[in-house]
Scaffold this active site. Sequence first.
Site, mmCIF file in Angstrom:
data_model
loop_
_atom_site.group_PDB
_atom_site.id
_atom_site.type_symbol
_atom_site.label_atom_id
_atom_site.label_comp_id
_atom_site.label_asym_id
_atom_site.label_seq_id
_atom_site.Cartn_x
_atom_site.Cartn_y
_atom_site.Cartn_z
ATOM 1 N N HIS A 156 0.802 -1.239 0.000
ATOM 2 C CA HIS A 156 0.000 0.000 0.000
ATOM 3 C C HIS A 156 0.831 1.284 0.000
ATOM 4 C CE1 HIS A 156 -3.568 -2.374 0.731
ATOM 5 N NE2 HIS A 156 -3.175 -2.756 1.933
ATOM 6 N N ASP A 191 -2.788 -11.223 -1.119
ATOM 7 C CA ASP A 191 -3.199 -10.586 0.140
ATOM 8 C C ASP A 191 -4.707 -10.307 0.043
ATOM 9 O OD1 ASP A 191 -1.607 -8.564 2.382
ATOM 10 O OD2 ASP A 191 -3.692 -8.046 1.898
ATOM 11 N N HIS A 193 -6.220 -7.758 0.826
ATOM 12 C CA HIS A 193 -6.460 -6.363 0.452
ATOM 13 C C HIS A 193 -5.974 -6.089 -0.974
ATOM 14 C CE1 HIS A 193 -6.293 -6.286 4.949
ATOM 15 N NE2 HIS A 193 -7.317 -5.452 4.790
ATOM 16 N N ASP A 280 -3.378 -12.796 5.093
ATOM 17 C CA ASP A 280 -4.675 -12.420 5.669
ATOM 18 C C ASP A 280 -5.834 -12.977 4.839
ATOM 19 O OD1 ASP A 280 -4.066 -10.717 3.584
ATOM 20 O OD2 ASP A 280 -4.311 -8.863 4.726
#
Length: 393
Positions: A156, A191, A193, A280
């Site tokens: 990110h 991931d 996200h 995650d």
Amino acid sequence: SPSCPDGRKRRVCYYYDPGISNVDYGKGHSMVPRRVAMTHGLVASYGLLNDMTRLRTRPASPEELLAFHDQKYVDLLGRLTPAAYISDGDLRRTAEEHGIGPVRRWDDGACTNDNPVIDGLMEYCLSYAGGSLAAARALCGGDHDVAINWSGGMHHACRGHANGFCYVNDIVLAIKQLLGRFRRVLYVDIDAHHGDGVEKAFADSNQVMTLSFHQYQTDFFPGTGSIDDVGDGAGRYHALNVPLKKGMDDQGYHELFKPIVGKAMQVFQPDAVVLQCGADSLSGDRLAGLELSVGGHAECVRYLRGFNAPLLLLGGGGYTINHVASCWCYETAVAVGKEDEIADEIPHHPYDHYYRSQGYKLQCRTEAPGSLSSGENKDAAAIRVKALEHLSA
Ligand code: TV1
Ligand code: CA
Ligand code: ZN
């Protein structure tokens, strides 16, 4: 003897800096860097260090960060300590403008802060970025087929801004390093996200294809990565997004992952592959709601390894730390071709008490996904069709 089903050994190198065990995002913060030390403890206890070259490397230099980040931001990271943040008002304002430090204060005085001012911040950034750069250089040199840095994968971070627990974008830096030697790089992000920072950095490039699988629903961070976001200009159709509903399991995931990644490999023909292995997406994660098993997650590694392109494996998210360490240890075994040899029973080692709740089992053996009744819903089928269309455009 052959070390893996396709009979080809892989020369694997591995980065680990024990300094990571002292990095602390603060009490109650979801991101626990100690999970990387736990992963290393497991990897060592299974004897896997004997099957890899350990990358003994220097940290990145601040100058190396400038290949992606801007000077003002790098200067800030170099000056920012918890003490200076408290005593220097100008520095505090600058930090908060760049996404670091308490910005959200609640009435009761508590504050949530994704990107806190942590002790040893710059050292931490230079260490994990240095690891990903060294891993990329090892692939460029041609003496390794797979390179691993479980402390990297901070997808990110922006050019001049911390975001989503990420201060420095080691992935962008590593891909830029790979582009010095390889013409085309495929980036795959499992991931939970959206891999927004990496996608944005290469949105207008046709040398890098970014492909993120992620949970996508209102209020789930960061909110970007719809199926219709495909990159800009020369990079059009070189950014792909596969939005997923919470509850997605191994079978549903691989009904998307394999056809889409397979098609991306076929049409893009990358010279190197980077896989962000954010854990995650495992079932039981404290932040996300996808339901992969360790076996299902590692199947992504096994599948990409099978293409025999130089492969960079990076960490990322993962907030149920015993699951994260189990997963990344098992993926290390997959990288060296020992996934069938590794015992499910976790060996005795200094961190073994963390695995009590999982019965001291790695939980890497899962039932093969059923071939008949598809676990897939109509939404997932429509997403697959659209993604494959983008890859044929
Ligand atoms: C301190 C203490 C920080 C407890 C953050 C969950 C916390 C979160 C905390 C948290 C938390 C997020 C947002 C906030 C939008 C922001 C490494 C302005 C219980 C790769 C990053 C998720 C994921 C950021 C990183 C997200 C990665 N979720 N408790 N913060 N608002 N931020 O929603 O992709 O895994 O949750
Ligand atoms: Ca993702
Ligand atoms: Zn994540």
